[in-house]
Design a protein around this motif. Structure first.
Motif, PDB file in Angstrom:
ATOM      1  N   THR A   1      12.428  19.497 -31.725  1.00 15.72           N
ATOM      2  CA  THR A   1      11.066  19.813 -32.174  1.00 15.72           C
ATOM      3  C   THR A   1      10.162  20.412 -31.067  1.00 15.72           C
TER       4      THR A   1
ATOM      5  N   LEU B   1       7.454  14.905 -40.886  1.00 19.28           N
ATOM      6  CA  LEU B   1       8.638  13.961 -41.298  1.00 19.28           C
ATOM      7  C   LEU B   1       9.196  13.390 -40.057  1.00 19.28           C
TER       8      LEU B   1
ATOM      9  N   GLN C   1       8.865  27.030 -27.799  1.00 16.08           N
ATOM     10  CA  GLN C   1       9.287  28.356 -27.730  1.00 16.08           C
ATOM     11  C   GLN C   1       8.716  29.420 -28.572  1.00 16.08           C
TER      12      GLN C   1
ATOM     13  N   ARG D   1       1.965  26.352 -39.874  1.00 11.48           N
ATOM     14  CA  ARG D   1       2.634  26.304 -41.094  1.00 11.48           C
ATOM     15  C   ARG D   1       4.111  25.778 -41.187  1.00 11.48           C
ATOM     16  N   GLU D   2       4.792  26.348 -40.238  1.00  8.95           N
ATOM     17  CA  GLU D   2       6.111  26.306 -40.201  1.00  8.95           C
ATOM     18  C   GLU D   2       6.529  24.906 -39.774  1.00  8.95           C
ATOM     19  N   TYR D   3       6.001  24.572 -38.622  1.00  9.41           N
ATOM     20  CA  TYR D   3       6.422  23.025 -38.054  1.00  9.41           C
ATOM     21  C   TYR D   3       5.617  22.084 -38.302  1.00  9.41           C
TER      22      TYR D   3
ATOM     23  N   ILE E   1      18.188  20.416 -35.438  1.00  9.88           N
ATOM     24  CA  ILE E   1      17.353  19.498 -36.115  1.00  9.88           C
ATOM     25  C   ILE E   1      17.925  19.473 -37.719  1.00  9.88           C
TER      26      ILE E   1
ATOM     27  N   LEU F   1       7.576  19.333 -40.357  1.00 13.53           N
ATOM     28  CA  LEU F   1       8.626  18.898 -39.394  1.00 13.53           C
ATOM     29  C   LEU F   1       7.979  17.755 -38.705  1.00 13.53           C
TER      30      LEU F   1
ATOM     31  N   LEU G   1      11.256  23.589 -29.858  1.00 10.10           N
ATOM     32  CA  LEU G   1      10.952  24.669 -30.864  1.00 10.10           C
ATOM     33  C   LEU G   1       9.878  24.994 -30.931  1.00 10.10           C
TER      34      LEU G   1
ATOM     35  N   ILE H   1      18.578  25.502 -31.927  1.00  7.14           N
ATOM     36  CA  ILE H   1      17.727  24.174 -32.148  1.00  7.14           C
ATOM     37  C   ILE H   1      17.545  23.993 -33.414  1.00  7.14           C
TER      38      ILE H   1
ATOM     39  N   TYR I   1      12.292  29.065 -43.846  1.00  6.75           N
ATOM     40  CA  TYR I   1      11.941  28.785 -42.392  1.00  6.75           C
ATOM     41  C   TYR I   1      13.040  28.895 -41.477  1.00  6.75           C
TER      42      TYR I   1
END
Lengths: 500, 152
Positions: free
Chosen positions: B51, B14, B57, B6-8, A172, B11, B54, A168, A430
């Motif tokens: 996304t 964006l 998950q 923090r990680e996503y 992306i 994204l 993700l 995934i 990441y």
């Protein structure tokens, strides 16, 4: 082509001065190619001034030599410093840098150089023997076929990572790359997209600053934030090249990638970058060591370098037979020869076939000479890795900045490089996929432009596009690549049940 | 959950920026069959779906990793590197490449822990010349001249 014409060209080239020009062109090409921001077309432009006083036959030999050698030189910085000087070397970074990181940069460089030479020679032989039939294949490549070819290149994303999260994230990353490729004025409609109303992004985001930022600057940031152990670079393996046996084990990779590179090279507009990614994709799919790809697989370096150099021979086919330059570098060669009063095209092959044989001979000699020249250059470059990273990192950063700036002479490119360097650092942290992003960026424009053109030509009839033989073949190949693991699993399952 | 945020979140931000861009494009007339926005819209929809997948998950298999302790010396070193690089890029046009680059290299080497002044001086001058001469005189790259206008 008759043997007499080949002999005639041999007579022209096998004299001290032309041989010296070819050797000099090889040295210049390798050194220019190794510098970030100096691509094959720029190297040719810089060398055009040397050709003014030359005989046209020697001039074409000299420029073809520079062309071949500069593509090979691009792999040197890609492997050692993670700076792909041109998009054609982006696929080389994926496996070349991890090999160098293991303390074996000489091995990676050796694979790159020998593969480039073999790819170049095979494609030159194909060019010489099959110019006319290959041209017929190239003419069948319309927008729909080019879209399918680029889409095939993009399909590599599906095999870059294992595990659902990895896959995934790879997709992306690829989509972000495709998006970046759409920034700026659209080539077909002249509408500006995603420019946020500023002039800064009106020309789009250049491939070179993004690649340099994503690969090189992010690596500099990473290395500077941690205490790195560089003991692996002090060993003797640093400049040790690859052995014959190891290279011989990759003979089929060399052959496959040479064929792919030559075929892609003859398609006008496709070029070495698509060739290298396609060669890499095909090899990754076929290889028994799939899991090694992206982590330092020698076959990965071999496939991408063979294919990108094979594309140089392929690019000469439309140039010599139709007068259509396959890419920017071929266009430069065409312009240089027009200064000498030589016009490329079908008439040239009929009236002056010695040009084809001269190109063939000069490219063959250049590819052989390149191995020896590049060994010295590569060994010298490999020793640079012994430097402490505090010095090397600063030099890589400055070299990356000059490389980004040199292509357009615009400071904005350096800012873009830095932004993508920081972005790349977090992207990597990441566990998103750098390579997929660059793949999307390199192939994005080709994909969209050709899809739009094909749809327009087919009056929006998607069926008419996908049923064209070459397009259908590519799409079926992609489908087969995606379905094969499931089919394989099913076959194993059925076999197990039968056995039980 | 903190890790996921923090990680996503960048994204998701964006993607928000992306769709904002697409909404601006939708009003522009175009005569090509895809239109200027359909291809990016298609990419955006797939990226959004991925996304969401993700994040779902990550929520399902969430394992909070222990927070990494901050190494302050590394942090300040990085801060120095970033500040110096930012200053270099901002002042490049005004001061010029030839004058600013050796200062930048010397500054970076100092920040990165080198203390031998002679070596720093020598390295910064040599590196500047090695980078400047081939690009300027061989490739005709015009570097920002800044205050040294006579460089041509």
């Amino acid at each position: 082509m008759s043997f007499d014409i080949l002999l005639q060209s041999l007579e022209v080239l096998f004299k001290p001065l032309p041989l010296l020009y070819i050797f000099g062109g090889t040295v210049l090409g390798v050194v220019f190619g190794a510098l970030p921001g100096v691509n094959a077309s720029m190297a040719i432009i810089l060398c055009i001034t040397f050709t003014y006083s030359m005989d046209p036959l020697i001039a074409i030999a000299f420029l073809c030599t520079v062309y071949c050698a500069s593509i090979t030189g691009g792999g040197i910085t890609a492997i050692l410093f993670r700076i792909p000087g041109t998009p054609a070397s982006a696929a080389t970074v994926l496996d070349g840098y991890p090999i160098a990181e293991r303390g074996e940069p000489g091995k990676a460089l050796g694979i790159s150089l020998f593969s480039s030479a073999v790819g170049g020679i095979i494609s030159t032989i194909c060019m010489y023997c099959l110019t006319v039939p290959l041209m017929k294949v190239a003419l069948k490549f319309g927008s729909a076929e080019q879209f399918a070819m680029a889409f095939f290149g993009l399909s590599i994303m599906a095999f870059m990572e294992n595990g659902s999260e990895g896959k995934i994230k790879t997709f992306i990353s690829g989509f972000i790359g495709l998006w970046i490729a759409t920034i700026g004025i659209d080539g077909l409609t002249s509408v500006s997209r995603f420019t946020l109303g500023t002039k800064f992004l009106i020309n789009g985001v250049g491939t070179i600053p993004v690649m340099v930022g994503i690969f090189a600057v992010s690596q500099v940031i990473k290395e500077m934030t941690k205490k790195t152990d560089r003991s692996q670079y002090s060993d003797k393996k640093l400049t040790k090249l690859i052995g014959f046996r190891e290279m011989w084990a990759m003979k089929w990779t060399l052959l496959r990638s040479s064929i792919i590179g030559t075929l892609v090279g003859i398609v006008p507009g496709a070029g070495a970058s698509i060739a290298s990614f396609l060669g890499y994709t095909a090899e990754m799919k076929i290889s028994k060591n799939k899991e090694q790809f992206g982590h330092g697989a020698p076959e990965g370096v071999c496939a991408s370098e063979t294919a990108n150099n094979a594309a140089t021979g392929g690019a000469m086919v439309p140039l010599l037979s139709l007068g259509i330059p396959g890419g920017a570098a071929a266009a430069m060669i065409m312009t240089a020869l027009s200064i000498h009063g030589v016009t490329m095209g079908p008439l040239l092959i009929q009236k002056s076939p010695e040009y084809v044989s001269t190109v063939f001979l000069s490219m063959t000699i250049a590819n052989i000479a390149m191995v020896f020249v590049a060994i010295f250059v590569a060994k010298g470059f490999a020793r640079i890795l012994r430097m402490p990273y505090s010095i090397l990192g600063v030099v890589i950063f400055l070299l990356s900045a000059i490389g980004s700036y040199a292509s357009t002479k615009n400071l904005n490119e350096i800012y873009i490089m830095v932004v993508f360097g920081i972005f790349g650092y977090f992207f990597n942290k990441y566990k998103f996929n750098h390579a997929a992003l660059v793949l999307g960026l390199v192939l994005g424009e080709t994909c969209e432009k050709n899809l739009t053109r094909a749809l327009k030509l087919a009056k929006n009839n998607v069926g008419a596009i996908v049923t064209r033989p070459i397009t259908a073949a590519f799409l079926l190949l992609i489908l087969a690549m995606f379905l094969w693991p499931a089919v394989k699993k099913l076959i194993h399952h059925l076999r197990d049940r039968k056995a039980a | 959950m903190k890790r996921i945020l923090r990680e996503y979140s960048p994204l998701v931000a964006l993607l928000g920026l992306y769709f904002f861009g697409i909404s601006k494009l939708m009003h522009k007339k175009s005569y090509d069959p895809l239109g200027v926005y359909k291809f990016p819209l298609f990419l955006g929809i797939i990226a959004s779906v991925l996304t969401i997948a993700l994040i779902v998950q990550a929520c399902r298999h969430r394992k909070e990793k222990p927070e990494e302790s901050v190494n302050w010396s590394t942090f300040f070193r990085m801060l120095g590197v970033v500040a110096l690089s930012a200053a270099y890029l901002l002042l490049l046009r005004q001061i010029g490449y030839v004058l600013l680059t050796p200062i930048y290299i010397a500054g970076m080497l100092l920040v990165l822990g080198k203390r031998d002044w002679k070596r720093i001086l020598l390295l910064s001058v040599i590196a500047t010349i090695v980078l400047y001469v081939p690009f300027r005189y061989l490739f005709k790259v015009l570097f920002p001249k800044g205050v040294l206008t006579f460089l041509g």
